[in-house]
Write a protein that holds these residues in place. Structure first.
Motif, PDB file in Angstrom:
ATOM      1  N   ARG A   1     -22.190 -54.039  78.165  1.00 52.23           N
ATOM      2  CA  ARG A   1     -20.943 -54.499  78.779  1.00 52.23           C
ATOM      3  C   ARG A   1     -21.053 -54.542  80.283  1.00 52.23           C
ATOM      4  O   ARG A   1     -21.818 -53.787  80.879  1.00 52.23           O
ATOM      5  CB  ARG A   1     -19.806 -53.528  78.430  1.00 52.23           C
TER       6      ARG A   1
ATOM      7  N   ASP B   1     -11.557 -53.651  72.666  1.00 48.37           N
ATOM      8  CA  ASP B   1     -12.326 -53.140  73.798  1.00 48.37           C
ATOM      9  C   ASP B   1     -11.645 -53.667  75.052  1.00 48.37           C
ATOM     10  O   ASP B   1     -11.745 -54.859  75.364  1.00 48.37           O
ATOM     11  CB  ASP B   1     -13.767 -53.670  73.767  1.00 48.37           C
TER      12      ASP B   1
ATOM     13  N   HIS C   1      -9.949 -51.544  66.539  1.00 51.56           N
ATOM     14  CA  HIS C   1      -9.583 -51.297  67.940  1.00 51.56           C
ATOM     15  C   HIS C   1      -9.893 -52.542  68.755  1.00 51.56           C
ATOM     16  O   HIS C   1     -10.577 -53.453  68.283  1.00 51.56           O
ATOM     17  CB  HIS C   1     -10.370 -50.101  68.487  1.00 51.56           C
TER      18      HIS C   1
ATOM     19  N   HIS D   1     -11.372 -55.217  66.133  1.00 51.03           N
ATOM     20  CA  HIS D   1     -12.588 -55.170  65.322  1.00 51.03           C
ATOM     21  C   HIS D   1     -12.873 -53.732  64.902  1.00 51.03           C
ATOM     22  O   HIS D   1     -12.341 -52.781  65.497  1.00 51.03           O
ATOM     23  CB  HIS D   1     -13.767 -55.769  66.098  1.00 51.03           C
TER      24      HIS D   1
END
Ligand code: MD3
Ligand code: FE
Length: 217
Positions: free
Chosen positions: A214, A137, A135, A191
């Motif tokens: 994040r 991010d 996927h 990743h």
């Protein structure tokens, strides 16, 4: 007697490796912080337990997740997004433990991002057999801020792909205590994590825990 040069092999290595432009591994960086991080994980999960979220398509995610900090990443039938409150009880996510904030500040400074202040920490728990499929991010507002990830417990093979899903993926072992700063041109690479192998870690038992810090808002 011959000195046993390899008796510390299973502790993993230290030092830094640039995996790709913008992706810097600090091998073993979190090892001296591990006990305090595990205590912080226990505090967070006492208030916001691990749970298996649903994908928008209705599939139960393989990794169990929770969050701490001002914003938490969630997935449900309505989509992926950041929310200030835990949908299980409607209360704000627990604050980031001091041990998390100390580690992320030290790691970001070591990687050349001295001012990095994350507002979201996703905690992923992998038991043997758990995986995370490929996927990107991209649910964060500012995609120029790096993501800091911390691996604890059982080792895993990380898949590091390219900017298209079909690009070749490199396989990178991530061990207990490894910290990776994912920024610049690596920030949007695909990743994932291969199924975690059976094993028992001295500190965490039969699990791998990954913290991702994040800037979401
Ligand atoms: C590379 N977690 O939570 S951490 C995730 O081990 C996630 O739990 C994995 O992917 C885990 O989204 C991998 C390493 C990681 C995190 C974010 C990245 C690698 C990344 C963002 C861009 C590129
Ligand atoms: Fe990810």
């Amino acid at each position: 007697m011959t000195p046993d040069l390899f008796e510390h092999c299973d502790e993993g290595s230290t030092g830094r490796e640039e995996l790709a432009p913008g992706a810097l591994v600090l091998r073993g960086f979190a090892r001296p912080h591990a006990e305090r991080l595990v205590a912080g994980i226990a505090d967070v999960t006492a208030r916001a337990p691990f749970r298996h979220m649903l994908t928008p398509g209705g599939q139960r995610m393989s990794a169990a997740m929770t969050n701490c900090g001002p914003l938490g990443w969630i997935s449900d039938r309505r989509g992926y997004r950041y929310e200030p409150c835990d949908p299980l009880d409607g209360k704000p996510w627990p604050p980031m433990p001091a041990s998390f904030l100390d580690l992320v500040a030290a790691a970001a400074a070591a990687a050349g991002f001295p001012g990095l202040v994350p507002d979201a920490c996703l905690i992923n728990r992998y038991e043997p057999g758990t995986r995370m499929s490929l996927h990107q991010d991209r649910d964060e507002r500012d995609l120029t801020a790096p993501i800091v990830s911390v691996s604890l417990g059982l080792p895993a093979i990380f898949l590091f792909g390219g900017l298209s899903r079909s690009d070749h993926s490199d396989r990178i072992a991530l061990m207990h205590g490894d910290v990776v700063v994912w920024g610049g041109p690596s920030r949007l690479r695909f990743h994932g994590i291969l199924p975690v192998k059976e094993g028992t870690h001295p500190l965490l038992g039969r699990q791998r825990i990954n913290l991702t810090f994040r800037k979401a808002a």
